[in-house]
Design a protein around this motif. Structure first.
Motif, PDB file in Angstrom:
ATOM      1  N   GLY A  19      41.214  -0.550 -14.603  1.00 31.37           N
ATOM      2  CA  GLY A  19      40.470   0.692 -14.803  1.00 31.37           C
ATOM      3  C   GLY A  19      39.329   0.583 -15.791  1.00 31.37           C
ATOM      4  N   SER A  20      39.422  -0.324 -16.757  1.00 29.69           N
ATOM      5  CA  SER A  20      38.367  -0.439 -17.760  1.00 29.69           C
ATOM      6  C   SER A  20      37.155  -1.220 -17.258  1.00 29.69           C
ATOM      7  N   LEU A  21      37.299  -1.914 -16.148  1.00 30.02           N
ATOM      8  CA  LEU A  21      36.184  -2.692 -15.599  1.00 30.02           C
ATOM      9  C   LEU A  21      35.334  -1.831 -14.669  1.00 30.02           C
ATOM     10  N   PRO A  22      34.048  -2.144 -14.545  1.00 27.48           N
ATOM     11  CA  PRO A  22      33.236  -1.434 -13.549  1.00 27.48           C
ATOM     12  C   PRO A  22      33.699  -1.803 -12.148  1.00 27.48           C
ATOM     13  N   ALA A  23      33.314  -1.021 -11.157  1.00 25.72           N
ATOM     14  CA  ALA A  23      33.825  -1.175  -9.788  1.00 25.72           C
ATOM     15  C   ALA A  23      33.680  -2.587  -9.226  1.00 25.72           C
ATOM     16  N   PRO A  24      32.509  -3.227  -9.298  1.00 22.90           N
ATOM     17  CA  PRO A  24      32.432  -4.585  -8.740  1.00 22.90           C
ATOM     18  C   PRO A  24      33.327  -5.571  -9.482  1.00 22.90           C
ATOM     19  N   GLY A  25      33.438  -5.428 -10.786  1.00 20.67           N
ATOM     20  CA  GLY A  25      34.272  -6.332 -11.576  1.00 20.67           C
ATOM     21  C   GLY A  25      35.752  -6.152 -11.275  1.00 20.67           C
ATOM     22  N   ALA A  26      36.176  -4.920 -11.050  1.00 20.74           N
ATOM     23  CA  ALA A  26      37.575  -4.662 -10.730  1.00 20.74           C
ATOM     24  C   ALA A  26      37.924  -5.241  -9.365  1.00 20.74           C
ATOM     25  N   SER A  27      37.044  -5.060  -8.410  1.00 22.02           N
ATOM     26  CA  SER A  27      37.281  -5.601  -7.076  1.00 22.02           C
ATOM     27  C   SER A  27      37.304  -7.125  -7.105  1.00 22.02           C
ATOM     28  N   LEU A  28      36.374  -7.726  -7.837  1.00 23.33           N
ATOM     29  CA  LEU A  28      36.333  -9.183  -7.954  1.00 23.33           C
ATOM     30  C   LEU A  28      37.580  -9.702  -8.661  1.00 23.33           C
ATOM     31  N   SER A  29      38.027  -9.022  -9.693  1.00 24.51           N
ATOM     32  CA  SER A  29      39.229  -9.438 -10.414  1.00 24.51           C
ATOM     33  C   SER A  29      40.454  -9.390  -9.517  1.00 24.51           C
ATOM     34  N   PHE A  30      40.581  -8.337  -8.707  1.00 21.44           N
ATOM     35  CA  PHE A  30      41.706  -8.238  -7.784  1.00 21.44           C
ATOM     36  C   PHE A  30      41.654  -9.362  -6.759  1.00 21.44           C
ATOM     37  N   ALA A  31      40.476  -9.644  -6.220  1.00 19.73           N
ATOM     38  CA  ALA A  31      40.334 -10.707  -5.223  1.00 19.73           C
ATOM     39  C   ALA A  31      40.634 -12.076  -5.820  1.00 19.73           C
ATOM     40  N   LEU A  32      40.166 -12.340  -7.037  1.00 23.80           N
ATOM     41  CA  LEU A  32      40.442 -13.624  -7.673  1.00 23.80           C
ATOM     42  C   LEU A  32      41.915 -13.777  -8.022  1.00 23.80           C
ATOM     43  N   ALA A  33      42.558 -12.690  -8.437  1.00 19.19           N
ATOM     44  CA  ALA A  33      43.995 -12.748  -8.723  1.00 19.19           C
ATOM     45  C   ALA A  33      44.784 -13.030  -7.445  1.00 19.19           C
ATOM     46  N   GLU A  34      44.380 -12.414  -6.353  1.00 21.37           N
ATOM     47  CA  GLU A  34      45.047 -12.671  -5.078  1.00 21.37           C
ATOM     48  C   GLU A  34      44.831 -14.117  -4.635  1.00 21.37           C
ATOM     49  N   LEU A  35      43.614 -14.621  -4.794  1.00 15.50           N
ATOM     50  CA  LEU A  35      43.325 -16.009  -4.441  1.00 15.50           C
ATOM     51  C   LEU A  35      44.144 -16.968  -5.289  1.00 15.50           C
ATOM     52  N   LEU A  36      44.269 -16.696  -6.572  1.00 14.54           N
ATOM     53  CA  LEU A  36      45.070 -17.545  -7.451  1.00 14.54           C
ATOM     54  C   LEU A  36      46.539 -17.539  -7.043  1.00 14.54           C
ATOM     55  N   LEU A  37      47.054 -16.374  -6.677  1.00 17.58           N
ATOM     56  CA  LEU A  37      48.442 -16.283  -6.227  1.00 17.58           C
ATOM     57  C   LEU A  37      48.654 -17.058  -4.924  1.00 17.58           C
ATOM     58  N   VAL A  38      47.744 -16.890  -3.975  1.00 19.38           N
ATOM     59  CA  VAL A  38      47.847 -17.612  -2.701  1.00 19.38           C
ATOM     60  C   VAL A  38      47.742 -19.114  -2.938  1.00 19.38           C
ATOM     61  N   TRP A  39      46.804 -19.522  -3.796  1.00 19.66           N
ATOM     62  CA  TRP A  39      46.649 -20.944  -4.072  1.00 19.66           C
ATOM     63  C   TRP A  39      47.902 -21.525  -4.725  1.00 19.66           C
ATOM     64  N   ALA A  40      48.526 -20.786  -5.633  1.00 25.58           N
ATOM     65  CA  ALA A  40      49.740 -21.277  -6.295  1.00 25.58           C
ATOM     66  C   ALA A  40      50.869 -21.480  -5.292  1.00 25.58           C
ATOM     67  N   VAL A  41      51.012 -20.553  -4.348  1.00 25.98           N
ATOM     68  CA  VAL A  41      52.050 -20.706  -3.325  1.00 25.98           C
ATOM     69  C   VAL A  41      51.716 -21.883  -2.411  1.00 25.98           C
ATOM     70  N   MET A  42      50.449 -22.023  -2.047  1.00 18.02           N
ATOM     71  CA  MET A  42      50.048 -23.149  -1.189  1.00 18.02           C
ATOM     72  C   MET A  42      50.209 -24.483  -1.921  1.00 18.02           C
ATOM     73  N   TYR A  43      50.018 -24.494  -3.231  1.00 14.78           N
ATOM     74  CA  TYR A  43      50.237 -25.709  -4.016  1.00 14.78           C
ATOM     75  C   TYR A  43      51.715 -26.091  -4.008  1.00 14.78           C
TER      76      TYR A  43
END
Length: 121
Positions: A86-110
């Motif tokens: 909530g404290s991030l501006p809209a593009p930053g919040a969306s990017l943060s969510f996408a990067l967190a999801e990518l990190l989670l997917v990458w960890a499982v794939m690793y």
């Protein structure tokens, strides 16, 4: 370039740019690469179907599955948006969510890569 989508000039320019981009990627990855930094991409690429399925499951469960634990914010995505991002501006919040999801997917794939488990059709 600023014409209708399927004008011949647009098709030729975009096709040419795509060919130059593909040639540049080939040069960087196959010709000049030492290969160490490509391991991150290789881990996702070897289990691309599993990564896509996991990403879809995360998206559906985060945006559509209601969790009673979150009270008013009934989905995990709404809770994350309100309390964590909530404290991030809209593009930053969306990017943060996408990067967190990518990190989670990458960890499982690793983890799957380390066990040599690969989903193939």
């Amino acid at each position: 370039i600023n014409k209708s989508l399927w004008m011949s000039s647009f098709v030729l320019v975009s096709s040419g740019l795509a060919a130059v981009g593909l040639a540049r990627c080939h040069e960087v990855v196959d010709v000049r690469s030492s290969g160490h930094w490509l391991k991150l991409c290789e881990i996702l690429g070897l289990n691309a179907i599993a990564a896509y399925l996991l990403s879809s499951v995360i998206d559906i469960s985060a945006t559509e599955v209601a969790v009673p634990l979150f009270a008013d914010e009934n989905t995990p995505y709404v809770w994350l948006r309100e309390h964590v991002l909530g404290s991030l501006p809209a593009p930053g919040a969306s990017l943060s969510f996408a990067l967190a999801e990518l990190l989670l997917v990458w960890a499982v794939m690793y983890a799957l890569y380390r066990r040599s488990w690969f989903l193939k059709i």
